[in-house]
Design a protein around this motif. Structure first.
Motif, mmCIF file in Angstrom:
data_model
loop_
_atom_site.group_PDB
_atom_site.id
_atom_site.type_symbol
_atom_site.label_atom_id
_atom_site.label_comp_id
_atom_site.label_asym_id
_atom_site.label_seq_id
_atom_site.Cartn_x
_atom_site.Cartn_y
_atom_site.Cartn_z
ATOM 1 N N PRO A 215 16.661 2.545 65.399
ATOM 2 C CA PRO A 215 16.204 3.288 66.326
ATOM 3 C C PRO A 215 17.205 3.335 67.596
ATOM 4 C CG PRO A 215 13.733 3.363 64.914
ATOM 5 C CD PRO A 215 15.111 2.904 64.763
ATOM 6 N N ALA A 216 17.565 4.737 68.793
ATOM 7 C CA ALA A 216 18.341 3.930 69.266
ATOM 8 C C ALA A 216 17.732 3.749 70.532
ATOM 9 C CB ALA A 216 18.958 5.949 70.271
ATOM 10 N N GLU A 217 15.962 4.021 70.352
ATOM 11 C CA GLU A 217 15.102 2.803 72.172
ATOM 12 C C GLU A 217 14.896 1.821 71.083
ATOM 13 O OE1 GLU A 217 12.985 7.340 70.089
ATOM 14 O OE2 GLU A 217 14.304 5.319 68.619
ATOM 15 N N LEU A 218 15.513 1.309 70.956
ATOM 16 C CA LEU A 218 15.605 -0.370 70.019
ATOM 17 C C LEU A 218 16.653 -1.048 69.948
ATOM 18 C CD1 LEU A 218 12.652 -0.143 67.481
ATOM 19 C CD2 LEU A 218 12.371 -0.561 69.923
ATOM 20 N N THR A 219 17.785 -0.244 69.958
ATOM 21 C CA THR A 219 19.147 -0.931 69.583
ATOM 22 C C THR A 219 19.202 -1.903 70.936
ATOM 23 O OG1 THR A 219 20.518 0.382 71.064
ATOM 24 C CG2 THR A 219 20.434 1.216 68.975
ATOM 25 N N HIS A 220 18.509 -1.663 71.889
ATOM 26 C CA HIS A 220 19.033 -3.585 72.795
ATOM 27 C C HIS A 220 18.534 -4.207 72.400
ATOM 28 C CE1 HIS A 220 14.792 -1.453 74.557
ATOM 29 N NE2 HIS A 220 15.073 -2.565 74.736
ATOM 30 N N ASP B 232 7.297 3.057 65.343
ATOM 31 C CA ASP B 232 5.992 4.157 66.504
ATOM 32 C C ASP B 232 5.449 3.493 67.611
ATOM 33 O OD1 ASP B 232 6.806 6.869 65.790
ATOM 34 O OD2 ASP B 232 5.587 6.898 64.351
ATOM 35 N N GLU B 233 5.242 1.750 66.969
ATOM 36 C CA GLU B 233 4.588 0.804 67.658
ATOM 37 C C GLU B 233 5.267 -0.097 67.894
ATOM 38 O OE1 GLU B 233 1.466 -2.785 64.722
ATOM 39 O OE2 GLU B 233 2.198 -0.738 64.041
ATOM 40 N N LEU B 234 6.493 0.017 67.753
ATOM 41 C CA LEU B 234 7.116 -1.071 68.679
ATOM 42 C C LEU B 234 7.549 -0.268 70.003
ATOM 43 C CD1 LEU B 234 10.038 -2.533 66.241
ATOM 44 C CD2 LEU B 234 8.497 -3.361 67.828
ATOM 45 N N CYS B 235 8.142 0.784 69.771
ATOM 46 C CA CYS B 235 8.573 2.190 71.591
ATOM 47 C C CYS B 235 6.800 2.124 71.887
ATOM 48 C CB CYS B 235 8.415 3.544 70.446
ATOM 49 S SG CYS B 235 10.375 3.500 69.829
ATOM 50 N N ALA B 236 5.934 1.857 71.056
ATOM 51 C CA ALA B 236 4.496 1.979 72.097
ATOM 52 C C ALA B 236 4.412 0.757 73.501
ATOM 53 C CB ALA B 236 3.412 2.880 71.773
ATOM 54 N N PRO C 226 13.886 -5.816 57.182
ATOM 55 C CA PRO C 226 15.259 -5.174 56.431
ATOM 56 C C PRO C 226 14.686 -3.530 57.324
ATOM 57 C CG PRO C 226 13.325 -5.842 54.638
ATOM 58 C CD PRO C 226 12.477 -6.231 56.033
ATOM 59 N N SER C 227 15.465 -2.679 56.848
ATOM 60 C CA SER C 227 15.006 -0.898 57.818
ATOM 61 C C SER C 227 14.093 -0.081 57.084
ATOM 62 C CB SER C 227 16.647 -0.330 57.048
ATOM 63 O OG SER C 227 17.258 -0.391 55.945
ATOM 64 N N THR C 228 13.712 -1.245 55.888
ATOM 65 C CA THR C 228 12.386 -0.112 55.561
ATOM 66 C C THR C 228 10.956 -0.336 56.021
ATOM 67 O OG1 THR C 228 12.605 -2.031 53.999
ATOM 68 C CG2 THR C 228 13.032 0.470 52.700
ATOM 69 N N TYR C 229 11.265 -1.192 56.481
ATOM 70 C CA TYR C 229 9.932 -2.322 57.156
ATOM 71 C C TYR C 229 10.105 -1.627 58.927
ATOM 72 C CZ TYR C 229 8.485 -4.956 53.205
ATOM 73 O OH TYR C 229 8.162 -5.677 52.949
ATOM 74 N N LEU C 230 11.438 -1.821 59.441
ATOM 75 C CA LEU C 230 11.838 -1.339 60.807
ATOM 76 C C LEU C 230 11.199 0.193 60.707
ATOM 77 C CD1 LEU C 230 12.835 -1.940 63.832
ATOM 78 C CD2 LEU C 230 14.730 -0.753 62.814
ATOM 79 N N GLU C 231 11.473 1.446 59.905
ATOM 80 C CA GLU C 231 10.762 2.104 59.709
ATOM 81 C C GLU C 231 9.367 2.595 59.912
ATOM 82 O OE1 GLU C 231 11.205 5.445 57.121
ATOM 83 O OE2 GLU C 231 13.483 4.440 56.957
ATOM 84 N N LEU C 232 9.021 1.439 59.173
ATOM 85 C CA LEU C 232 6.876 1.748 59.310
ATOM 86 C C LEU C 232 6.948 1.123 61.153
ATOM 87 C CD1 LEU C 232 6.484 -0.091 55.846
ATOM 88 C CD2 LEU C 232 6.489 2.803 56.685
ATOM 89 N N LEU C 233 7.401 0.346 61.421
ATOM 90 C CA LEU C 233 6.786 0.185 62.258
ATOM 91 C C LEU C 233 7.533 0.725 63.992
ATOM 92 C CD1 LEU C 233 6.742 -4.016 61.858
ATOM 93 C CD2 LEU C 233 5.440 -2.589 62.642
#
Length: 183
Positions: free
Chosen positions: A55-60, A31-35, A22-29
């Protein structure tokens, strides 16, 4: 630089990683995913959050499950609370099983094709009832639900067209299964 536990886990395995979030958990992850290194991140598929919360960096990496998945003719109807899990299961069984090594864009296109014939459900108008009325309906539904609380609530809402908040349902289900009369 020390890698995160999620990066370590995904790096130590091969194959696709389906994140039902869900969006709340995605928000928590986020920074970790983008790194994550690109070779690890390219194997991630994000299923569950609304498009606007990704986030735009993960929409793909986002798979386009939306309100159509809960609409008329849904292959796996349920509640909003379990949307991400239901969508991830559908994605694994209907998309990844057919094409496990596709690009994120190809996977997203396959999801789109699965959802294309579906239309979003409107907000259903459900009948409100007294406790006694709802207990009677719950008792009628128990044989169909196998006595399972979650399935009974789903049937109460979807098939009997009754409104019932979860906390109230829990109390009424207990009364219905224990033979109590509530006035």
């Amino acid at each position: 630089m020390q890698e995160s536990a999620l990066t370590d886990l995904l790096s130590s395995r091969s194959g696709l990683a389906i994140l039902a979030l869900p969006s709340t958990y995605l928000e928590l992850l986020t920074d970790e995913l983008c790194a994550m290194p690109d070779d690890v991140l390219s194997r991630v598929r994000i299923v569950g959050p609304p498009r606007g919360s990704v986030p735009a960096e993960l929409t793909h990496l986002w798979m386009p499950y939306d309100l159509r998945f809960d609409g008329e003719g849904s292959p796996d109807p349920g509640t909003r609370g379990d949307f991400a899990q239901r969508a991830a299961r559908h994605f694994a069984e209907e998309v990844v099983r057919r094409v496990p090594y596709a690009t994120p864009a190809d996977h997203a296109n396959m999801v789109e094709r699965c959802l294309e014939p579906l239309s979003p459900s409107g907000h259903p108008r459900r009948l409100v009832g007294t406790d006694a009325e709802l207990i009677a309906v719950i008792r009628e539904l128990l044989p169909k639900s196998g006595g399972r609380s979650g399935e009974t609530l789903r049937l109460l809402r979807r098939h009997a067209g009754r409104a019932c908040e979860q906390g109230r349902f829990r109390r009424l289900f207990a009364a219905a299964t224990q033979g109590e009369l509530v006035r």
